[in-house]
Write a protein that holds these residues in place. Structure first.
Motif, PDB file in Angstrom:
ATOM      1  N   GLY A  52      -0.349  -8.527  -7.901  1.00  0.00           N
ATOM      2  CA  GLY A  52      -1.665  -7.885  -7.949  1.00  0.00           C
ATOM      3  C   GLY A  52      -2.141  -7.466  -6.571  1.00  0.00           C
ATOM      4  N   VAL A  53      -1.885  -8.317  -5.578  1.00  0.00           N
ATOM      5  CA  VAL A  53      -2.234  -7.959  -4.192  1.00  0.00           C
ATOM      6  C   VAL A  53      -1.408  -6.752  -3.749  1.00  0.00           C
ATOM      7  CG1 VAL A  53      -2.193  -8.755  -1.795  1.00  0.00           C
ATOM      8  CG2 VAL A  53      -3.014 -10.287  -3.611  1.00  0.00           C
ATOM      9  N   LEU A  54      -0.137  -6.738  -4.122  1.00  0.00           N
ATOM     10  CA  LEU A  54       0.707  -5.582  -3.783  1.00  0.00           C
ATOM     11  C   LEU A  54       0.218  -4.314  -4.464  1.00  0.00           C
ATOM     12  CD1 LEU A  54       4.267  -7.197  -3.809  1.00  0.00           C
ATOM     13  CD2 LEU A  54       3.009  -6.310  -1.825  1.00  0.00           C
ATOM     14  N   GLU A  55      -0.423  -4.459  -5.627  1.00  0.00           N
ATOM     15  CA  GLU A  55      -1.010  -3.277  -6.264  1.00  0.00           C
ATOM     16  C   GLU A  55      -2.099  -2.685  -5.377  1.00  0.00           C
ATOM     17  OE1 GLU A  55      -3.158  -1.702 -10.328  1.00  0.00           O
ATOM     18  OE2 GLU A  55      -3.014  -3.853 -10.003  1.00  0.00           O
ATOM     19  N   THR A  56      -2.896  -3.545  -4.750  1.00  0.00           N
ATOM     20  CA  THR A  56      -3.903  -3.068  -3.809  1.00  0.00           C
ATOM     21  C   THR A  56      -3.237  -2.337  -2.650  1.00  0.00           C
ATOM     22  OG1 THR A  56      -5.445  -4.836  -4.357  1.00  0.00           O
ATOM     23  CG2 THR A  56      -5.714  -3.799  -2.202  1.00  0.00           C
ATOM     24  N   VAL A  57      -2.160  -2.902  -2.124  1.00  0.00           N
ATOM     25  CA  VAL A  57      -1.466  -2.294  -0.987  1.00  0.00           C
ATOM     26  C   VAL A  57      -0.933  -0.919  -1.359  1.00  0.00           C
ATOM     27  CG1 VAL A  57       0.458  -2.509   0.640  1.00  0.00           C
ATOM     28  CG2 VAL A  57      -0.906  -4.533   0.045  1.00  0.00           C
ATOM     29  N   TRP A  58      -0.298  -0.812  -2.535  1.00  0.00           N
ATOM     30  CA  TRP A  58       0.260   0.505  -2.871  1.00  0.00           C
ATOM     31  C   TRP A  58      -0.827   1.522  -3.173  1.00  0.00           C
ATOM     32  CZ3 TRP A  58      -0.653   2.691  -7.550  1.00  0.00           C
ATOM     33  CH2 TRP A  58      -0.611   1.941  -8.728  1.00  0.00           C
ATOM     34  N   ALA A  59      -1.953   1.075  -3.729  1.00  0.00           N
ATOM     35  CA  ALA A  59      -3.045   2.018  -3.977  1.00  0.00           C
ATOM     36  C   ALA A  59      -3.617   2.550  -2.664  1.00  0.00           C
ATOM     37  CB  ALA A  59      -4.142   1.353  -4.807  1.00  0.00           C
ATOM     38  N   VAL A  60      -3.812   1.666  -1.699  1.00  0.00           N
ATOM     39  CA  VAL A  60      -4.323   2.078  -0.384  1.00  0.00           C
ATOM     40  C   VAL A  60      -3.310   2.983   0.311  1.00  0.00           C
ATOM     41  CG1 VAL A  60      -4.951   1.222   1.913  1.00  0.00           C
ATOM     42  CG2 VAL A  60      -5.842   0.079  -0.141  1.00  0.00           C
ATOM     43  N   ALA A  61      -2.031   2.615   0.237  1.00  0.00           N
ATOM     44  CA  ALA A  61      -0.985   3.433   0.871  1.00  0.00           C
ATOM     45  C   ALA A  61      -0.889   4.810   0.216  1.00  0.00           C
ATOM     46  CB  ALA A  61       0.365   2.719   0.801  1.00  0.00           C
ATOM     47  N   MET A  62      -1.070   4.863  -1.099  1.00  0.00           N
ATOM     48  CA  MET A  62      -1.016   6.154  -1.784  1.00  0.00           C
ATOM     49  C   MET A  62      -2.133   7.063  -1.281  1.00  0.00           C
ATOM     50  SD  MET A  62      -0.897   7.060  -5.858  1.00  0.00           S
ATOM     51  CE  MET A  62      -2.163   5.896  -6.265  1.00  0.00           C
ATOM     52  N   GLN A  63      -3.335   6.514  -1.127  1.00  0.00           N
ATOM     53  CA  GLN A  63      -4.452   7.311  -0.607  1.00  0.00           C
ATOM     54  C   GLN A  63      -4.181   7.739   0.826  1.00  0.00           C
ATOM     55  OE1 GLN A  63      -6.987   6.351   1.830  1.00  0.00           O
ATOM     56  NE2 GLN A  63      -8.136   8.230   1.503  1.00  0.00           N
ATOM     57  N   ALA A  64      -3.645   6.819   1.618  1.00  0.00           N
ATOM     58  CA  ALA A  64      -3.363   7.118   3.028  1.00  0.00           C
ATOM     59  C   ALA A  64      -2.225   8.122   3.195  1.00  0.00           C
ATOM     60  CB  ALA A  64      -3.035   5.829   3.779  1.00  0.00           C
TER      61      ALA A  64
ATOM     62  N   GLY B 196      -5.665  -5.981  -8.552  1.00  0.00           N
ATOM     63  CA  GLY B 196      -5.545  -4.694  -7.868  1.00  0.00           C
ATOM     64  C   GLY B 196      -6.868  -3.962  -7.768  1.00  0.00           C
ATOM     65  N   THR B 197      -7.651  -4.003  -8.836  1.00  0.00           N
ATOM     66  CA  THR B 197      -8.956  -3.343  -8.843  1.00  0.00           C
ATOM     67  C   THR B 197      -9.898  -3.993  -7.844  1.00  0.00           C
ATOM     68  OG1 THR B 197      -8.701  -2.741 -11.162  1.00  0.00           O
ATOM     69  CG2 THR B 197     -10.946  -2.764 -10.292  1.00  0.00           C
ATOM     70  N   LEU B 198      -9.971  -5.310  -7.884  1.00  0.00           N
ATOM     71  CA  LEU B 198     -10.850  -6.029  -6.956  1.00  0.00           C
ATOM     72  C   LEU B 198     -10.436  -5.794  -5.512  1.00  0.00           C
ATOM     73  CD1 LEU B 198     -11.132  -9.348  -8.947  1.00  0.00           C
ATOM     74  CD2 LEU B 198     -13.007  -7.760  -8.474  1.00  0.00           C
ATOM     75  N   GLY B 199      -9.147  -5.875  -5.249  1.00  0.00           N
ATOM     76  CA  GLY B 199      -8.660  -5.669  -3.878  1.00  0.00           C
ATOM     77  C   GLY B 199      -8.924  -4.260  -3.384  1.00  0.00           C
TER      78      GLY B 199
ATOM     79  N   SER C 118       5.641  -4.669  -6.634  1.00  0.00           N
ATOM     80  CA  SER C 118       4.551  -5.049  -7.521  1.00  0.00           C
ATOM     81  C   SER C 118       4.995  -5.006  -8.984  1.00  0.00           C
ATOM     82  CB  SER C 118       3.359  -4.115  -7.296  1.00  0.00           C
ATOM     83  OG  SER C 118       2.287  -4.463  -8.135  1.00  0.00           O
ATOM     84  N   MET C 119       5.689  -3.958  -9.365  1.00  0.00           N
ATOM     85  CA  MET C 119       6.154  -3.835 -10.752  1.00  0.00           C
ATOM     86  C   MET C 119       7.210  -4.887 -11.088  1.00  0.00           C
ATOM     87  SD  MET C 119       4.585  -1.447 -12.317  1.00  0.00           S
ATOM     88  CE  MET C 119       3.465  -0.158 -11.876  1.00  0.00           C
ATOM     89  N   CYS C 120       8.100  -5.153 -10.136  1.00  0.00           N
ATOM     90  CA  CYS C 120       9.117  -6.185 -10.373  1.00  0.00           C
ATOM     91  C   CYS C 120       8.477  -7.556 -10.527  1.00  0.00           C
ATOM     92  CB  CYS C 120      10.144  -6.196  -9.237  1.00  0.00           C
ATOM     93  SG  CYS C 120      11.249  -4.774  -9.243  1.00  0.00           S
TER      94      CYS C 120
ATOM     95  N   TRP D  34       2.576 -17.442 -12.339  1.00  0.00           N
ATOM     96  CA  TRP D  34       1.205 -17.079 -11.969  1.00  0.00           C
ATOM     97  C   TRP D  34       1.101 -16.716 -10.498  1.00  0.00           C
ATOM     98  CZ3 TRP D  34      -2.643 -15.703 -15.012  1.00  0.00           C
ATOM     99  CH2 TRP D  34      -2.561 -16.033 -16.365  1.00  0.00           C
ATOM    100  N   LEU D  35       1.821 -17.428  -9.644  1.00  0.00           N
ATOM    101  CA  LEU D  35       1.827 -17.104  -8.213  1.00  0.00           C
ATOM    102  C   LEU D  35       2.421 -15.709  -7.994  1.00  0.00           C
ATOM    103  CD1 LEU D  35       1.420 -17.823  -5.235  1.00  0.00           C
ATOM    104  CD2 LEU D  35       3.669 -18.923  -5.304  1.00  0.00           C
ATOM    105  N   VAL D  36       3.522 -15.431  -8.652  1.00  0.00           N
ATOM    106  CA  VAL D  36       4.151 -14.105  -8.544  1.00  0.00           C
ATOM    107  C   VAL D  36       3.212 -13.031  -9.069  1.00  0.00           C
ATOM    108  CG1 VAL D  36       6.078 -12.671  -9.362  1.00  0.00           C
ATOM    109  CG2 VAL D  36       6.504 -15.018  -8.598  1.00  0.00           C
ATOM    110  N   LEU D  37       2.495 -13.333 -10.147  1.00  0.00           N
ATOM    111  CA  LEU D  37       1.546 -12.378 -10.707  1.00  0.00           C
ATOM    112  C   LEU D  37       0.429 -12.064  -9.712  1.00  0.00           C
ATOM    113  CD1 LEU D  37       0.733 -10.725 -13.211  1.00  0.00           C
ATOM    114  CD2 LEU D  37      -0.540 -12.740 -13.982  1.00  0.00           C
ATOM    115  N   VAL D  38      -0.095 -13.087  -9.051  1.00  0.00           N
ATOM    116  CA  VAL D  38      -1.160 -12.877  -8.058  1.00  0.00           C
ATOM    117  C   VAL D  38      -0.639 -12.040  -6.888  1.00  0.00           C
ATOM    118  CG1 VAL D  38      -2.634 -14.041  -6.373  1.00  0.00           C
ATOM    119  CG2 VAL D  38      -2.502 -14.899  -8.726  1.00  0.00           C
ATOM    120  N   VAL D  39       0.533 -12.372  -6.371  1.00  0.00           N
ATOM    121  CA  VAL D  39       1.111 -11.610  -5.264  1.00  0.00           C
ATOM    122  C   VAL D  39       1.348 -10.158  -5.698  1.00  0.00           C
ATOM    123  CG1 VAL D  39       3.154 -11.361  -3.775  1.00  0.00           C
ATOM    124  CG2 VAL D  39       2.119 -13.621  -4.118  1.00  0.00           C
TER     125      VAL D  39
END
Length: 104
Positions: free
Chosen positions: A10-22, A66-69, A42-44, A3-8
């Motif tokens: 998910g946070v990395l999903e936010t990072v990659w989404a922001v980086a993709m836009q940037a 990822g959506t919330l972040g 994130s996928m791993c 669950w901890l890995v899953l949460v981290v």
């Protein structure tokens, strides 16, 4: 631990989404590199978590984080509109994630 890995992840999903836009269509090297590294991590992490968390629950939690972040980042840093409706619907996502975790 899953669950901890899953949460981290998910946070990395936010990072990659922001980086993709940037990255502006992958035309800027640093955001493109951040995207590449964080999407793989994130996928791993998701794959690791899904070894013990049910697929539907794990994927839904990962996407929700990822959506919330990403939505929060957009509202705080990018000037996306902050409306009562947006906040209510984001709260509903949180409620769904809590419900999925409780049902696990």
């Amino acid at each position: 631990m899953a669950w901890l890995v899953l949460v981290v992840s998910g946070v990395l999903e936010t990072v990659w989404a922001v980086a993709m836009q940037a990255s502006k269509g992958f035309s800027r090297p640093l955001p493109t590199a951040v995207f590449g590294v964080t999407v793989v991590l994130s996928m791993c992490g998701l794959a690791y978590a899904l070894r013990s968390v049910p697929l539907g629950t794990g994927y839904a939690v990962w996407v929700a984080i990822g959506t919330l972040g990403t939505a929060t980042y957009g509202m705080v840093a990018l000037g996306d509109p902050v409306t009562v409706a947006r906040i209510v619907f984001l709260a509903m996502i949180i409620g769904g994630v809590v419900g999925l975790k409780a049902a696990h």
